[in-house]
Design an enzyme around this catalytic site. Structure first.
Site, PDB file in Angstrom:
ATOM      1  N   ASN A   1     -34.212  -3.829  -7.253  1.00  0.00           N
ATOM      2  CA  ASN A   1     -34.418  -4.707  -6.099  1.00  0.00           C
ATOM      3  C   ASN A   1     -35.828  -5.263  -6.191  1.00  0.00           C
ATOM      4  OD1 ASN A   1     -31.934  -4.372  -4.280  1.00  0.00           O
ATOM      5  ND2 ASN A   1     -32.461  -2.262  -4.885  1.00  0.00           N
ATOM      6  N   GLU A   2     -35.913  -6.442  -6.760  1.00  0.00           N
ATOM      7  CA  GLU A   2     -37.217  -7.052  -7.024  1.00  0.00           C
ATOM      8  C   GLU A   2     -37.775  -7.685  -5.743  1.00  0.00           C
ATOM      9  OE1 GLU A   2     -38.761  -6.408  -9.552  1.00  0.00           O
ATOM     10  OE2 GLU A   2     -37.625  -6.554 -11.401  1.00  0.00           O
ATOM     11  N   PRO A   3     -39.066  -8.090  -5.758  1.00  0.00           N
ATOM     12  CA  PRO A   3     -39.642  -8.744  -4.585  1.00  0.00           C
ATOM     13  C   PRO A   3     -38.731  -9.862  -4.079  1.00  0.00           C
ATOM     14  CG  PRO A   3     -41.338  -8.325  -6.194  1.00  0.00           C
ATOM     15  CD  PRO A   3     -40.042  -7.914  -6.830  1.00  0.00           C
TER      16      PRO A   3
END
Ligand code: F6R
Length: 645
Positions: free
Chosen positions: A176-178
């Site tokens: 879950n990236e920025p």
């Protein structure tokens, strides 16, 4: 809503904070700090084992959310040990992995499918049908249904009982990236550039790292009844601070865990080093003013106020939470002079000690005037990159300097580079079959497959001859350049074998032979992974076994930092300045390592060449000393003493 009985298993499990730090007022996530990531991992494994057993006793399934990457490896090793030695069974365990690269085949050694089997599933008795890992081998139009099915399957087991996490330097959990939404579920995502560059080394280059991945969502993780996040090493310190102390933001997805009722961050001292209570404990509460904390505080105060030591005032100390330090030391005037002298005494142009001089205030002993020295270099260029100036001085000042290259460094030589040498040799010697074989083998080698033995030898020899170029330039005879080729490294692949008896014996033999007065080694204490740490462990084990020998009473160990970080100012115990000419000599010594110039294979996310990095780092240390009010040098190399007795 989480049931009371499931809230934080901490009561049962001995999560002991390592240090004296108790005041956590800046912190929004429960965390425990350990000196040793191996000890911490064993404690996390014990919590998981405890949960599996309790569920088993009740006839229930234990649903584990699992992570890959370097952080959980020791937890998995300990779980395997518990299975093999203490009868822990995984028969009632169902696992859901966080993520998988996309696209990615199961058989690919870079896949998380492969990773999980290699590091855990193949060694325990988990029924294969209980293992769930997002699939990287789907067609694009199958992904959505798969993701929905993954969520439903987790739900059908009543959700995750325990979720193990790592944290990426972007603040990602899972992938879950920025930008990831609080309500996100299992889905296909695009990897952040920083995440891809962190993975570049294991994929042998950024261009080989997949751009996408399938990951569980934030909401999926947040619904787990218990979450434990692991973070090791200084590289993670900044993002751990943001996650634990920062505002909740989608830009740092791990901050969402602040709202999870039963999360613990289990971290080591490196990863904890930016937390306020550890970095600047005087801002948080009462402190025990040891000499090292005093030094740390004064250096910080100088940086914070942009003043040199001798210009700090009572007000500066009082305004920044250090009134108790002033009370203890008398006045800023006395304290400033004392600290100025402490730092001044770390500086020496005589790293092997100054013969005949009073050494009571010098970092090294003056006697014996001519010392035997071993410089341990994990790869065949760390010696000159990290301490080329000091190496040069030691030789110039008449010490008997040996260099021991611990590993062959062969995997860091590109195929192009090896081909160049093989083609020259083949043309000079058209009858010789060996080099034809090398050329053929390089041409046929598949991506990621380990090199053939003969190619490995060639690559190792390239690095060996480059090292000899540098050591001859510095002025030591070839007989004092030792190529240890520690076996743990010789897998031909990025993944190494665990350190073995043979490795330790090789280290011990050299120490026995030289009987050194000084040992220098790469001291990446806070980085629990990688070759540098393994090489350091090999040294520590050898020292442990040899420490009772009489000659070891005279042996001092100095640690330099590897190519990535420098010691913090308050940690430095010996600072060796270099003149501009010496900086140039060091640069030339590094240039001998031509296979590591221009776009080397294990560059990390810093695109500067090694010689540039080394020069900037040494200049930076010199500037920091100067800003504290000490002399203005062109460059400084820094060391910290390791006491093994
Ligand atoms: C892995 C995963 C990632 C990693 C993170 C840290 O399944 O989901 O979030 O946990 O990238 O990786 P390491 O542990 O290699 O530093």
């Amino acid at each position: 809503m989480i049931a009371e009985e499931q809230l934080c298993n901490l009561k049962d499990i001995s999560y002991q904070p390592a240090g004296i730090y108790e005041n956590t007022r800046f912190e929004k996530i429960h965390n425990v700090v350990y000196d040793d990531s191996n000890v911490a991992s064993a404690i996390v494994a014990a919590e998981i084992a405890d949960l599996i057993r309790k569920k088993n006793d009740k006839g229930e399934v234990c649903v584990l959310g699992l992570a890959t990457g370097s952080s959980p490896i020791k937890v998995y090793e300990e779980l395997i040990r518990l299975h093999k030695e203490e009868g822990l069974s995984f028969q009632n365990v169902v696992t859901f992995n966080l993520d998988e690269y996309y696209p990615m085949g199961k058989a690919n050694s870079q896949s998380y499918y492969y990773f999980m089997h290699e590091y855990l599933f193949d060694h325990v008795d988990i029924p294969p049908e209980n293992v769930n890992i997002p699939r990287g081998d789907l067609e694009t139009d199958e992904i959505l249904d798969f993701c929905i099915g993954y969520e439903e399957k987790i739900k059908s087991y009543g959700g995750l009982d325990f979720q193990l996490l790592g944290i990426g330097r972007t603040g990602h959990i899972g992938f879950n990236e920025p930008g990831s939404h609080y309500n996100s579920r299992t889905r296909l995502i695009t990897l952040d550039h920083l995440t891809r560059s962190d993975a570049a080394a294991s994929f042998l280059g950024l261009e080989n790292v997949p751009k996408k991945a399938i990951t569980m969502g934030i909401k999926t993780v947040m619904e787990a009844k218990r979450v434990v996040l692991l973070a090791w090493g200084k590289n993670k310190a900044e993002v751990v601070r943001e996650a634990v102390e920062g505002e909740i933001t989608s830009q740092v997805p791990a901050t969402y865990l602040q709202e999870h009722e039963n999360t613990t961050f289990v971290i080591d001292t490196g990863a904890a080093s930016e937390l306020t209570r550890i970095k600047t404990p005087w801002l948080v509460g009462p402190c025990e003013w040891t000499s090292s904390l005093t030094r740390k505080a004064v250096v910080w105060l100088c940086e914070h106020t942009e003043k040199s030591i001798l210009r700090l005032t009572d007000k500066d100390y009082n305004d920044n939470g250090m009134e108790s330090l002033l009370t203890k030391e008398g006045s800023s005037y006395d304290l400033n002079i004392k600290m100025f002298n402490v730092l001044q005494h770390t500086i020496t142009g005589w790293p092997g000690g100054k013969p005949g001089a009073d050494d009571t205030k010098r970092p090294e002993r003056s006697e014996p005037a001519r010392k035997r020295v071993i410089i341990f270099s994990p790869h065949p260029d760390d010696d000159v990159i990290s301490m080329g100036g000091t190496f040069d001085r030691l030789v110039e000042q008449g010490h008997e300097v040996h260099v021991a290259y611990q590993t062959s460094g062969n995997i860091a030589v590109s195929n192009h580079e090896a081909m160049k040498f093989a083609e020259v040799a083949a043309e000079l010697n058209p009858e010789d079959k060996l080099f034809r074989e090398v050329i053929e083998s390089i041409n046929q080698n598949e991506e990621y497959a380990p090199d053939a033995e003969v190619v490995r030898r060639l690559k190792g020899l390239i690095r060996q001859k480059e090292s000899l170029g540098a050591t001859r330039y510095v002025g030591i005879p070839d007989s004092r350049a030792h190529f240890l080729k520690l076996p743990f490294y010789e897998t031909g692949a990025i993944k190494k074998k665990p350190l073995g008896e043979e490795d330790v014996q090789i280290m011990m033999n050299l120490i026995e032979e030289v009987k050194p007065h000084q040992i220098y080694a790469a001291g990446d204490l806070a980085d629990p992974h990688g070759t540098h740490k393994t090489c350091l462990d090999a040294l520590f084990l050898a020292l442990e076994r040899l420490k009772e020998k009489a000659y070891m009473d005279d042996c001092w160990v100095w640690l330099y930092r590897g190519a990535w970080h420098e010691w913090d100012m308050h940690e430095i115990e010996m600072a060796v300045p270099m003149s501009p000419d010496q900086v140039l000599r060091k640069r030339r010594a590094i240039f001998f390592h031509q296979s590591q110039k221009d776009g080397v294979m294990f560059q990390g996310d810093d695109s500067r060449e090694f010689w540039v990095r080394a020069e900037e780092r040494n200049k930076d240390t010199a500037t920091k000393y100067h800003k504290l009010g000490l002399a203005d040098y062109a460059a400084i190399e820094a060391f910290r003493r390791y006491h093994f007795k």
